[in-house]
Structure formats: C-alpha cells, structure tokens
Design a protein around this motif. Structure first.
Motif, PDB file in Angstrom:
ATOM      1  N   LEU A 205       0.829  -1.206   0.000  1.00 46.82           N
ATOM      2  CA  LEU A 205       0.000   0.000   0.000  1.00 46.82           C
ATOM      3  C   LEU A 205       0.862   1.254   0.000  1.00 46.82           C
ATOM      4  O   LEU A 205       0.595   2.214  -0.743  1.00 46.82           O
ATOM      5  CB  LEU A 205      -0.912   0.015   1.222  1.00 46.82           C
ATOM      6  CG  LEU A 205      -1.677   1.326   1.443  1.00 46.82           C
ATOM      7  CD1 LEU A 205      -2.740   1.511   0.382  1.00 46.82           C
ATOM      8  CD2 LEU A 205      -2.282   1.400   2.833  1.00 46.82           C
ATOM      9  N   LEU A 206       1.906   1.263   0.817  1.00 42.79           N
ATOM     10  CA  LEU A 206       2.777   2.432   0.876  1.00 42.79           C
ATOM     11  C   LEU A 206       3.466   2.681  -0.461  1.00 42.79           C
ATOM     12  O   LEU A 206       3.630   3.832  -0.877  1.00 42.79           O
ATOM     13  CB  LEU A 206       3.811   2.255   1.984  1.00 42.79           C
ATOM     14  CG  LEU A 206       3.254   2.148   3.415  1.00 42.79           C
ATOM     15  CD1 LEU A 206       4.383   1.859   4.399  1.00 42.79           C
ATOM     16  CD2 LEU A 206       2.513   3.416   3.810  1.00 42.79           C
ATOM     17  N   ALA A 207       3.856   1.606  -1.144  1.00 41.22           N
ATOM     18  CA  ALA A 207       4.477   1.763  -2.467  1.00 41.22           C
ATOM     19  C   ALA A 207       3.467   2.302  -3.479  1.00 41.22           C
ATOM     20  O   ALA A 207       3.796   3.160  -4.304  1.00 41.22           O
ATOM     21  CB  ALA A 207       5.038   0.423  -2.933  1.00 41.22           C
ATOM     22  N   ALA A 208       2.232   1.792  -3.419  1.00 38.25           N
ATOM     23  CA  ALA A 208       1.188   2.294  -4.320  1.00 38.25           C
ATOM     24  C   ALA A 208       0.905   3.766  -4.048  1.00 38.25           C
ATOM     25  O   ALA A 208       0.723   4.571  -4.981  1.00 38.25           O
ATOM     26  CB  ALA A 208      -0.084   1.464  -4.152  1.00 38.25           C
ATOM     27  N   PHE A 209       0.881   4.128  -2.766  1.00 38.59           N
ATOM     28  CA  PHE A 209       0.667   5.529  -2.405  1.00 38.59           C
ATOM     29  C   PHE A 209       1.830   6.391  -2.905  1.00 38.59           C
ATOM     30  O   PHE A 209       1.623   7.522  -3.357  1.00 38.59           O
ATOM     31  CB  PHE A 209       0.529   5.647  -0.889  1.00 38.59           C
ATOM     32  CG  PHE A 209       0.111   7.013  -0.422  1.00 38.59           C
ATOM     33  CD1 PHE A 209      -1.220   7.372  -0.386  1.00 38.59           C
ATOM     34  CD2 PHE A 209       1.061   7.942  -0.012  1.00 38.59           C
ATOM     35  CE1 PHE A 209      -1.610   8.638   0.037  1.00 38.59           C
ATOM     36  CE2 PHE A 209       0.682   9.210   0.428  1.00 38.59           C
ATOM     37  CZ  PHE A 209      -0.656   9.558   0.451  1.00 38.59           C
ATOM     38  N   ALA A 210       3.043   5.857  -2.837  1.00 40.89           N
ATOM     39  CA  ALA A 210       4.209   6.599  -3.325  1.00 40.89           C
ATOM     40  C   ALA A 210       4.123   6.834  -4.835  1.00 40.89           C
ATOM     41  O   ALA A 210       4.504   7.907  -5.327  1.00 40.89           O
ATOM     42  CB  ALA A 210       5.489   5.843  -2.976  1.00 40.89           C
ATOM     43  N   ILE A 211       3.614   5.843  -5.564  1.00 40.84           N
ATOM     44  CA  ILE A 211       3.438   6.019  -7.012  1.00 40.84           C
ATOM     45  C   ILE A 211       2.435   7.128  -7.294  1.00 40.84           C
ATOM     46  O   ILE A 211       2.658   7.993  -8.154  1.00 40.84           O
ATOM     47  CB  ILE A 211       2.988   4.695  -7.655  1.00 40.84           C
ATOM     48  CG1 ILE A 211       4.104   3.653  -7.572  1.00 40.84           C
ATOM     49  CG2 ILE A 211       2.561   4.916  -9.104  1.00 40.84           C
ATOM     50  CD1 ILE A 211       3.691   2.281  -8.052  1.00 40.84           C
ATOM     51  N   GLU A 212       1.332   7.094  -6.552  1.00 39.28           N
ATOM     52  CA  GLU A 212       0.324   8.142  -6.711  1.00 39.28           C
ATOM     53  C   GLU A 212       0.904   9.514  -6.384  1.00 39.28           C
ATOM     54  O   GLU A 212       0.661  10.502  -7.088  1.00 39.28           O
ATOM     55  CB  GLU A 212      -0.861   7.845  -5.791  1.00 39.28           C
ATOM     56  CG  GLU A 212      -2.013   8.821  -5.917  1.00 39.28           C
ATOM     57  CD  GLU A 212      -2.922   8.535  -7.083  1.00 39.28           C
ATOM     58  OE1 GLU A 212      -3.934   9.234  -7.242  1.00 39.28           O
ATOM     59  OE2 GLU A 212      -2.615   7.598  -7.848  1.00 39.28           O
ATOM     60  N   LEU A 213       1.701   9.567  -5.336  1.00 40.77           N
ATOM     61  CA  LEU A 213       2.328  10.830  -4.936  1.00 40.77           C
ATOM     62  C   LEU A 213       3.306  11.315  -6.008  1.00 40.77           C
ATOM     63  O   LEU A 213       3.398  12.518  -6.279  1.00 40.77           O
ATOM     64  CB  LEU A 213       3.043  10.632  -3.604  1.00 40.77           C
ATOM     65  CG  LEU A 213       3.466  11.887  -2.831  1.00 40.77           C
ATOM     66  CD1 LEU A 213       2.264  12.749  -2.489  1.00 40.77           C
ATOM     67  CD2 LEU A 213       4.206  11.492  -1.559  1.00 40.77           C
ATOM     68  N   ALA A 214       4.021  10.380  -6.613  1.00 36.87           N
ATOM     69  CA  ALA A 214       4.958  10.751  -7.679  1.00 36.87           C
ATOM     70  C   ALA A 214       4.218  11.335  -8.878  1.00 36.87           C
ATOM     71  O   ALA A 214       4.703  12.274  -9.530  1.00 36.87           O
ATOM     72  CB  ALA A 214       5.776   9.531  -8.100  1.00 36.87           C
ATOM     73  N   VAL A 215       3.034  10.805  -9.177  1.00 37.56           N
ATOM     74  CA  VAL A 215       2.224  11.332 -10.276  1.00 37.56           C
ATOM     75  C   VAL A 215       1.794  12.765  -9.978  1.00 37.56           C
ATOM     76  O   VAL A 215       1.824  13.642 -10.854  1.00 37.56           O
ATOM     77  CB  VAL A 215       0.997  10.429 -10.518  1.00 37.56           C
ATOM     78  CG1 VAL A 215       0.011  11.097 -11.471  1.00 37.56           C
ATOM     79  CG2 VAL A 215       1.432   9.085 -11.080  1.00 37.56           C
ATOM     80  N   VAL A 216       1.395  13.008  -8.733  1.00 42.10           N
ATOM     81  CA  VAL A 216       1.005  14.366  -8.348  1.00 42.10           C
ATOM     82  C   VAL A 216       2.194  15.319  -8.493  1.00 42.10           C
ATOM     83  O   VAL A 216       2.059  16.433  -9.011  1.00 42.10           O
ATOM     84  CB  VAL A 216       0.470  14.386  -6.905  1.00 42.10           C
ATOM     85  CG1 VAL A 216       0.107  15.815  -6.492  1.00 42.10           C
ATOM     86  CG2 VAL A 216      -0.752  13.484  -6.766  1.00 42.10           C
ATOM     87  N   TRP A 217       3.362  14.877  -8.041  1.00 43.08           N
ATOM     88  CA  TRP A 217       4.561  15.694  -8.183  1.00 43.08           C
ATOM     89  C   TRP A 217       4.859  15.987  -9.658  1.00 43.08           C
ATOM     90  O   TRP A 217       5.238  17.116 -10.019  1.00 43.08           O
ATOM     91  CB  TRP A 217       5.756  14.997  -7.548  1.00 43.08           C
ATOM     92  CG  TRP A 217       5.987  15.353  -6.115  1.00 43.08           C
ATOM     93  CD1 TRP A 217       5.895  14.536  -5.031  1.00 43.08           C
ATOM     94  CD2 TRP A 217       6.374  16.636  -5.599  1.00 43.08           C
ATOM     95  NE1 TRP A 217       6.191  15.215  -3.876  1.00 43.08           N
ATOM     96  CE2 TRP A 217       6.492  16.508  -4.191  1.00 43.08           C
ATOM     97  CE3 TRP A 217       6.634  17.873  -6.183  1.00 43.08           C
ATOM     98  CZ2 TRP A 217       6.849  17.576  -3.372  1.00 43.08           C
ATOM     99  CZ3 TRP A 217       6.997  18.944  -5.361  1.00 43.08           C
ATOM    100  CH2 TRP A 217       7.095  18.786  -3.985  1.00 43.08           C
ATOM    101  N   LEU A 218       4.698  14.973 -10.513  1.00 41.70           N
ATOM    102  CA  LEU A 218       4.955  15.171 -11.940  1.00 41.70           C
ATOM    103  C   LEU A 218       4.037  16.244 -12.515  1.00 41.70           C
ATOM    104  O   LEU A 218       4.480  17.109 -13.281  1.00 41.70           O
ATOM    105  CB  LEU A 218       4.750  13.847 -12.691  1.00 41.70           C
ATOM    106  CG  LEU A 218       4.945  13.898 -14.208  1.00 41.70           C
ATOM    107  CD1 LEU A 218       6.385  14.285 -14.552  1.00 41.70           C
ATOM    108  CD2 LEU A 218       4.589  12.554 -14.844  1.00 41.70           C
ATOM    109  N   ALA A 219       2.771  16.218 -12.123  1.00 44.10           N
ATOM    110  CA  ALA A 219       1.826  17.216 -12.615  1.00 44.10           C
ATOM    111  C   ALA A 219       2.179  18.607 -12.101  1.00 44.10           C
ATOM    112  O   ALA A 219       2.124  19.601 -12.849  1.00 44.10           O
ATOM    113  CB  ALA A 219       0.406  16.838 -12.199  1.00 44.10           C
TER     114      ALA A 219
END
Length: 331
Positions: A205-219
């Motif tokens: 879950l933490l890794a999935a959340f990190a991926i989501e967070l990385a997408v937000v950072w990219l935007a």
C-alpha cells in the motif's frame, strides 16, 4: 487514484505540448483537457449507486460502503477502461469538437461511432455494460462540447488529448485493485491479478501511495515549468513537520488496501495542515536559521505555495512512516 489518472494525463499532454514548442496557455489547456478525459472512465462507479439502493431496500442488511463497492465490482474497470474502447471513442470526441459549417455532419458521425460502442457493449457483454458505456459517452460528449465552446483547440488536438487521457487511465489501476479489462471486448492476456509491489500488504500500500504521490509531483512540476514558477521558492519550511507522522506507525493499525482510510485521510490531513496553517515568524526565530536555509523560504504565496508545501509535507510524512514501520514494526 481518481485524481491521479487526471494528473498523469495532464502532465503527459502538457509536457508533450511544451516539448513541441507550444506556448504556455495552449499547452496548459491541452493538459487540462487530457486530464478531463482521463477522469471519464471512472464514471462506471455510478452504477454502484445500485448497491446503495439495494442496501436501503434490504433495510440495512449490509454496510452502505460495502454495498456500494460490491455493486461496483461487476462493472468498474471493465468496459470503460478498455484501450480498444478508448481508441475508438477518442476520434468520436474529436468529431464532437468540430466547429463551423461541418459541425453538424461531424456531430452525427461522432454520435454514430459512440452509439456503435454502446451497441457493442450490449451484444458482447450485458445491458449493464451498455448503460455504463452510455454514461461514458455522455460524459465525453460534455467535455468535447465544452472544449469546443470555451477553447480554440482544434478537433484533432481534442482527439489526441482524449486519446492520451483514455489510454493512460487503465495502467494506474494495476496495483490498487483488480486489473482493468484493458482489451474489451477481447480477452486480455495476462494481468489477471493486481501487480504486487511487496509481499507485505502494508508496504504494498505504501508503495502504491508513493506512485500516486509521484504522479502528483509530476503534474505539479509540469505546471511549474509551463508557468515559469520556482518549486523550491514555493515550499515553506513548515513542511518538515510532516516528519512527526512517523510516530503513527507505532500507534495505529498498519494500513492495507482493504483498510486504508485511516492512513490516507490522516496523512493527507497532515499535508493540508502544513500547507494552510502558518506558524508565527519572529526575527529571533529567523536568526536561528542559516542564510542558506533562508534563501529557500518562499518568495511567493497563494494556492501554489500552499499546494507545494502540503505536497512536500505528505512526502516527508510518507518517508518517515516507511522508515519507522520498517525499523520498529516489521523488524
């Protein structure tokens, strides 16, 4: 993940437009349009309202949240998440963005193409699938017509933005739930279960959340690049308060995909508080900081500064939680 789909498409389309030499305004516009189309496939969760109606009819036999998601499983991430459907729907949405003398003919062609998708879903799957595709089509029509009315984007650009949004959507679901039926109406080879990032369900879950967070950072980084804004200048030092969130790993039940609300809402709450709440600033306190640190204090305020500070706080909080969890809980 709903927000992540839109932000990923926004970043891809906006950065691609910037790479092609577009000016700032049209590049941001095409990114926003792609993000809007990327959110459309999740309209299939509207069918889950049926679960709530059944819950009321059964006089509360199930919890409302469970009833909602149980009803959604039959159609969510199915027909609307297909890259085949997306590849066919994108040009239809482009046709619906045509202006001028050819608008009526283009509209007829676009509606006919979308109607064929609804009919195919009825034949290949079920009336429920046809209903969901209908919602998908109507949502796309509203976006396309809105773009045609309020922007100057060419229909071909709208179609490409729709293609980016619709085809980028399914892949964000691979680690958070059942894989999408990404080749509907054909059988999708492989990917019959979610991609496991770690055998420990909490670390997954933490890794999935990190991926989501990385997408937000990219935007956010894409926006800052196009708007010519400094990322570092927008981050306030109070984002470091997020490090205290690591203590939650010792006190709260470890989150998993099945039970994650307490983690998601609390860590986002920490970010929101760090972004919005401003602590006192005094000359004495500022004198404690080195000149180097003070050079990174925000030179601009406003929504972007709040967003950057909040996002940084969430990132720091996640890193702190992972460290404490690995060292104190897993060990």
């Amino acid at each position: 993940m709903f927000v992540g789909h839109a932000l990923l498409a926004f970043a891809i389309a906006a950065l691609a437009a910037d790479w092609r030499g577009w000016e700032r305004r049209p590049a941001l516009t095409v990114g926003i349009v792609a993000g809007a189309f990327a959110a459309i496939p999740d309209v299939d969760v509207a069918y889950a309202l049926v679960g709530l109606l059944e819950w009321y009819a059964a006089d509360g036999a199930l919890e409302p949240t469970a009833a909602f998601w149980d009803a959604s499983r039959g159609v969510h991430r199915s027909v609307t998440h297909s890259v085949v459907v997306g590849a066919l729907a994108a040009p239809a949405f482009g046709l619906l963005a045509v202006r001028g003398r050819s608008a009526r003919l283009a509209t007829v062609a676009g509606v006919a193409l979308l109607g064929s998708l609804v009919a195919s879903a009825f034949v290949w799957h079920s009336p429920v699938a046809a209903f969901v595709i209908g919602l998908f089509a109507v949502s796309g029509v509203l976006v396309a017509r809105g773009v045609a009315r309020f922007s100057s984007l060419a229909p071909t650009t709208v179609a490409l933005a729709a293609l980016v949004g619709l085809l980028s959507h399914p892949w964000g679901d691979l680690v958070t739930g059942s894989p999408p039926n990404w080749l509907f109406p054909f059988t999708a080879p492989g990917l019959d279960s979610r991609v496991v990032l770690h055998p420990d369900p909490t670390l997954h879950l933490l890794a999935a959340f990190a991926i989501e967070l990385a997408v937000v950072w990219l935007a956010v980084l894409a926006y800052c690049r196009l708007a010519d804004r400094s990322v570092l200048d927008g981050i306030d030092r109070r984002a470091g308060v997020g490090a205290a969130y690591g203590a939650v790993a010792l006190a709260a039940t470890p989150p998993t995909l099945e039970v994650s609300y307490h983690f998601v809402f609390s860590i986002l709450g920490v970010g929101l508080l760090c972004g919005v709440v401003r602590g006192p600033s005094t000359p004495e306190f500022d004198d404690l900081l080195s000149r180097r640190l003070r050079s990174y204090r925000p030179s601009s305020s406003g929504t972007l500064g709040v967003a950057l500070t909040a996002l940084t706080a969430v990132t720091v909080a996640l890193a702190a939680y992972v460290i404490v969890y690995r060292l104190a809980v897993v060990a």
